[in-house]
Design a protein around this motif. Structure first.
Motif, mmCIF file in Angstrom:
data_model
loop_
_atom_site.group_PDB
_atom_site.id
_atom_site.type_symbol
_atom_site.label_atom_id
_atom_site.label_comp_id
_atom_site.label_asym_id
_atom_site.label_seq_id
_atom_site.Cartn_x
_atom_site.Cartn_y
_atom_site.Cartn_z
ATOM 1 N N GLN A 1 0.564 -1.177 0.089
ATOM 2 C CA GLN A 1 0.009 -0.237 -0.052
ATOM 3 C C GLN A 1 0.900 1.500 0.214
ATOM 4 O O GLN A 1 1.991 1.160 0.522
ATOM 5 N N THR A 2 0.399 2.170 -0.518
ATOM 6 C CA THR A 2 1.155 3.477 -0.432
ATOM 7 C C THR A 2 1.162 4.200 0.734
ATOM 8 O O THR A 2 0.238 3.877 1.599
ATOM 9 N N GLY A 3 1.992 4.896 1.050
ATOM 10 C CA GLY A 3 1.903 5.940 2.261
ATOM 11 C C GLY A 3 2.575 5.077 3.429
ATOM 12 O O GLY A 3 2.168 5.517 4.501
ATOM 13 N N THR A 4 3.302 3.950 3.281
ATOM 14 C CA THR A 4 3.873 3.288 4.458
ATOM 15 C C THR A 4 5.170 3.171 4.437
ATOM 16 O O THR A 4 5.901 3.339 3.567
ATOM 17 N N THR A 5 5.808 2.615 5.468
ATOM 18 C CA THR A 5 7.352 2.443 5.637
ATOM 19 C C THR A 5 7.615 0.929 4.797
ATOM 20 O O THR A 5 8.803 0.618 4.204
ATOM 21 N N SER A 6 6.489 0.216 4.457
ATOM 22 C CA SER A 6 6.634 -0.989 3.650
ATOM 23 C C SER A 6 7.547 -0.894 2.370
ATOM 24 O O SER A 6 8.293 -1.800 2.070
ATOM 25 N N GLU A 7 7.090 -0.106 1.651
ATOM 26 C CA GLU A 7 7.793 0.340 0.297
ATOM 27 C C GLU A 7 9.290 0.362 0.420
ATOM 28 O O GLU A 7 10.247 -0.108 -0.190
ATOM 29 N N LEU A 8 9.700 0.995 1.543
ATOM 30 C CA LEU A 8 11.067 1.344 1.784
ATOM 31 C C LEU A 8 11.865 0.024 2.496
ATOM 32 O O LEU A 8 12.705 -0.242 1.752
#
Lengths: 337, 391
Positions: free
Chosen positions: A149-156
C-alpha cells in the motif's frame, strides 16, 4: 482527491499558526469530544463492524484518552483517514490524535511535525505468499513481484531488504488496502508485504485464507504507536501517560474486574496509579482517578490486546514482543511516581 | 465617426476606473497570497515541519514498477518525479491516440445510414459516458485483466505473444552497436523519398505531367536499409519472453496496470470524442454533402475529402479539452498501482517526506504545464486549418 490533500496542506499551515497557542486539551473539552484519526479498516486495530462500531487496539487507545478526559468512552469521533493522508490531516487539525498503525520513525518524529507518544504495538514487516508457490523463505523471492500500500514504511523496507540480499524484485503500490489485497488475491503479485499484524488481518479478507502463509522473516522494526502534533507539551504528556497507565495497570495486576477491589490495595504503586496517593492526574489537567476510570471502563493493556488481536480473535496473534518486559516481551512503561 | 468625448476629470473616466479597480484587486490578491505564504512558512518551522525543495536531491530508497528512464533505489526523489512524469506522458499519449481513433469511428458510426451500426454507436456513447471513470478503470484492471491466468498458465502464441495477469509480452528488438547505421539508412531513405514525392507533386501541379517515381520507393525505403543491414551483419537481435522464476522475463512487457489504464481511459474518452465528431459533422452545411454527392464522390471519399476537413474546425477546440481531461484523469492510476506522477510523487514521495505543500504545488505546476502545452499544440493545429480570412 489530491486537491483535497493539497487543501489539507494549506489548512495545516494556517491551522498551525492559530492552534499553536490554544491547547489541544482545551479545544477537546470545548468540543465535548475527542477526534481520533484511525485507519479506514484494519482488523484488530481499527475496524468498523456491521453496525458501525469501531473495534481494535488503535480505537481502544483513543477511548482510553476520552475516558481520561470525559469519563466516557463514547465521547470519541473516529475519523477514518488513508495512509497517504494521515499526517497532513493531523497537521491540518482534522483530529486530535492519530492512532493509525503508524510506525515511529526518526523522519516522521523530527521533520514531519509529529510527536510520537509511545509504542502500543511492536511489529515488523513480513511477507505473505500462496502455499502453492512452494516458497518457505523471503530469501527465495528473487525476481518476485510484491504488492503493498502507498504511504507506508513497507515500500522502503522491501527495497532495503531486496537490495541488501542482492535479489531482484518488482513492487506494485496501491492506494487502498482493498485494492492491494484484491491484486494479491488475483495473483497479480507473488507476495503481499506489510507489517505482520496487517498481513494477519489482510489474510482474513482473502477468498481462501488457508491457502496463504506468512514467511518466517521479519525484515524490519515497526514500533507502532499514536502520534500528536508537535509542540503541545501538555497534550503530549496526557496522551503519553494514558498509554503508560494502561501498561502499568497490567504490570501491577490491575484489570477491569478487580480495579474496584484494588482501590483498597496497600501497594503504593497501585495507590499512585489509581489516584489514592499523589496528584498525578491533576498534574495532567485531569481528575486524579483518571487511570482508575480507564481501567474500569476499558481494562488494562493486556485486556485491550486480547480483545483486539489476541488468541481468541480471528487474528490470533500471540503476545510475543508485546508481552510485558517481565514476561518475555519488551512492553515497558515508566513508573508513575 | 469619432464620438465626442465627455469633458470630465480622468479619474471619473470609466476606462481608468476599470484599470484602477483591477490593479487594486491584483494587489489585494498578491497581498493575501504573501500573507498566506508567510504564515505557512512560519507555522511550518514552529512545528518542526521541514520545508523547501532540498528534499528533491535526497535518496528515494523505494522501487518503482515501471521505469522508462534510468532509476534505481539510490536515485533521488527528483528523479522519481521524472519517472512518474514519463509514465504519465506514456499512458496519456497512447490513450490520446487510441481514444481519437475509436472516437472518430464511433462518431461517424452514429451518423451511419445502417440502423444497427448507428444504434450500437449510440449505446456505446450513452453507456460509457454514464459510468464513472474510476469504476471503469477498476473494472478493466480487476474485472478483466486480473482474471487472466497467472504466469505459469499464460495464454501464449508460441513465444511471440504471451498474455497473463501480469501483462502482455512480445519479442523486443535489441539494438546492437552498428544498428544506428541501419536506422540512419532508413531515415535517409524516407527523407529522400518524401522529397522526391513533393517534387513530383509540384511538377504535376505546374505542368500537369506526373513523373513516374514509384520505382524509387522500394529502392530507398527497403534497399538502402537492407544494404546497411548487410554491411553491419544484422546488428539486431530479438529478446524473447521466457518463463523464468516467478514470471516471464525478456521481451517487451506491457504491464497490466498500463494496459488497464490505457483501455479504460481510451474507451471512456472516446465516447466524448464521438459526440464531438458527430457534432462537427452535423455542423457541416447539408449543401456540402449534396455537392459531394453531385460530384459522384462515394460516401467514404465524401467524408474524407469534404466533410471531415470542414468538421475539424468545429471538432478541434473541444477535442483539445478532451485531451486535457484525459491527461488529468490518468491520475486515477493510483487505484490500480500504475506508477504515474501522482502515485509516485504526490503519493509515495509525499508520504516519505511529508512535504505536502511543496510536492502538491510542483505536481499542480506540472499538470498546468502539460495542459498549456497541449492547448498550444491544438491551437497551432487549429490556426493552420482555420478558414482563411475567418481565422
Amino acid at each position: 482527491m489530491k486537491l483535497r490533500l493539497f487543501f489539507l496542506g494549506l489548512v495545516a499551515a494556517l491551522a498551525l499558526a492559530s492552534t499553536a497557542q490554544a491547547g489541544t486539551l482545551d479545544n477537546v473539552r470545548k468540543n465535548g469530544f475527542l477526534r481520533c484519526g484511525v485507519s479506514e479498516g484494519q482488523p484488530g486495530f481499527s475496524n468498523p463492524d456491521q453496525r458501525g462500531n469501531w473495534t481494535g487496539i488503535d480505537v481502544d487507545y483513543c477511548r482510553a484518552v476520552a475516558v481520561a478526559i470525559f469519563n466516557d468512552p463514547n465521547k470519541v469521533r473516529f475519523v477514518p483517514v488513508s495512509f497517504a493522508e494521515r499526517f497532513t490531516a493531523l497537521q491540518a487539525g482534522q483530529f486530535d490524535i492519530l492512532s493509525h498503525n503508524t510506525t515511529w520513525t526518526m523522519d516522521r518524529d523530527v521533520a514531519q511535525g509529529l510527536e510520537f507518544i509511545g509504542v502500543d504495538f511492536y511489529d515488523g514487516q513480513g511477507f505473505m505468499v500462496r502455499k502453492s508457490l512452494g516458497v518457505n523463505s523471503a530469501l527465495k523471492l528473487d525476481g518476485a513481484t510484491l504488492c503493498t500500500q502507498t504511504g507506508t514504511t513497507s515500500e522502503l523496507n522491501a527495497a532495503d531488504f531486496f537490495r541488501a540480499h542482492k535479489l531482484k524484485y518488482k513492487i506494485l503500490v496501491y492506494q487502498k488496502a482493498s485494492e492491494y489485497i484484491a491484486a494479491y488475491d488475483a495473483g497479480r503479485c507473488d507476495a503481499a508485504t506489510t507489517d505482520r499484524s496487517g498481513l494477519a488481518g489482510d489474510r482474513l479478507k482473502l477468498k481462501n485464507p488457508a491457502d496463504h502463509i506468512l514467511l518466517p522473516e521479519t525484515i524490519s522494526k515497526e514500533p507502532l504507536g499514536p502520534a500528536v502534533r508537535h509542540g503541545d507539551q501538555q497534550w503530549g504528556d496526557l496522551c503519553r501517560w494514558t498509554l503508560f497507565a494502561l501498561v502499568n495497570a497490567e504490570e501491577l495486576g490491575v484489570n477491569s474486574r478487580n480495579v474496584d477491589a484494588q482501590l483498597n490495595s496497600t501497594s503504593p504503586e497501585i495507590r499512585r496509579l489509581l489516584g489514592k496517593e499523589g496528584a498525578f492526574g491533576q498534574e495532567l489537567g485531569l481528575a486524579n482517578d483518571w487511570a482508575y476510570r480507564i481501567v474500569k471502563r476499558l481494562g488494562n493493556y493486556g485486556e485491550i490486546y486480547e480483545r483486539g488481536v489476541g488468541l481468541n480473535t480471528p487474528l490470533k496473534l500471540p503476545r510475543g514482543l508485546n508481552n510485558l518486559w517481565n514476561k518475555g516481551g519488551i512492553m515497558y512503561a515508566p513508573p508513575i511516581r | 465617426m469619432a464620438r465626442p468625448r465627455a469633458r470630465h476629470a480622468w479619474w471619473r473616466d470609466t476606462r481608468w476606473q476599470g484599470i484602477a479597480l483591477q490593479a487594486l484587486a491584483l494587489v489585494a490578491i498578491a497581498a493575501v497570497g504573501l500573507w498566506l505564504a508567510h504564515n505557512a512558512i512560519g507555522a511550518l518551522s514552529r512545528r518542526h515541519v521541514a520545508s523547501g525543495f532540498a528534499f528533491l536531491g535526497h535518496t528515494a530508497g523505494f522501487g518503482i514498477s515501471q521505469v522508462l528512464i534510468p532509476y534505481t533505489e539510490e536515485s533521488s526523489y527528483g528523479q522519481a518525479m521524472w519517472v512518474g512524469l514519463v509514465n504519465t506522458l506514456v499512458v496519456s499519449a497512447v490513450s490520446i491516440v487510441l481514444s481519437t481513433l475509436i472516437g472518430f469511428v464511433v462518431g461517424i458510426g452514429r451518423l451511419s445510414g445502417n440502423w444497427l451500426v448507428a444504434k450500437l454507436c449510440t449505446v456505446y456513447v450513452e453507456t460509457l459516458r454514464n459510468i464513472p471513470l474510476l469504476l471503469q478503470v477498476v473494472f478493466w484492471y480487476f474485472g478483466v485483466l486480473q482474471t487472466l491466468p497467472g504466469p505459469r498458465d499464460s495464454l501464449a502464441l508460441g513465444s511471440w505473444i504471451v498474455l497473463n495477469n501480469r501483462g502482455v509480452y512480445v519479442p523486443e528488438v535489441i539494438f546492437a552497436p552498428g544498428s544506428w547505421l541501419v536506422v540512419l539508412a532508413l531515415a535517409v531513405g524516407l527523407a529522400v523519398f518524401f522529397a522526391l514525392y513533393g517534387w513530383a507533386q509540384r511538377l504535376q501541379r505546374k505542368t500537369g505531367r506526373r513523373p513516374t517515381i514509384w520505382w524509387a520507393a522500394p529502392l530507398l525505403v527497403i534497399g538502402l536499409p537492407a544494404l546497411a543491414l548487410f554491411v553491419e551483419r544484422v546488428p539486431f537481435a530479438l529478446s524473447w519472453p521466457q518463463l523464468a522464476g516467478f514470471s516471464y522475463e525478456g521481451g517487451l512487457q506491457i504491464n497490466s496496470e498500463l494496459a488497464g489504464l490505457t483501455i479504460a481511459l481510451s474507451i471512456y474518452t472516446a465516447a466524448y470524442i464521438a459526440e464531438i465528431v458527430r457534432a462537427g459533422l452535423v455542423s457541416v452545411a447539408r449543401g456540402q454533402r449534396e455537392a459531394a454527392e453531385a460530384l459522384g464522390l462515394r460516401r467514404g471519399l465524401a467524408l474524407r475529402l469534404v466533410l471531415i476537413p470542414q468538421a475539424m474546425r468545429v471538432i478541434i477546440p473541444p477535442l483539445a479539452s478532451e485531451y486535457l481531461s484525459l491527461t488529468k484523469n490518468s491520475s486515477l492510476a493510483i487505484a490500480i498501482g500504475y506508477p504515474d506522477l501522482v502515485a509516485v510523487f504526490a503519493g509515495t514521495v509525499l508520504n516519505q517526506t511529508g512535504q505536502a505543500i511543496e510536492i502538491l504545488s510542483l505536481t499542480m505546476a506540472i499538470y498546468l504545464a502539460l495542459s498549456l502545452v497541449t492547448s498550444a499544440l491544438m491551437n497551432l493545429y487549429n490556426r493552420a486549418h482555420a478558414l482563411e480570412g475567418l481565422g
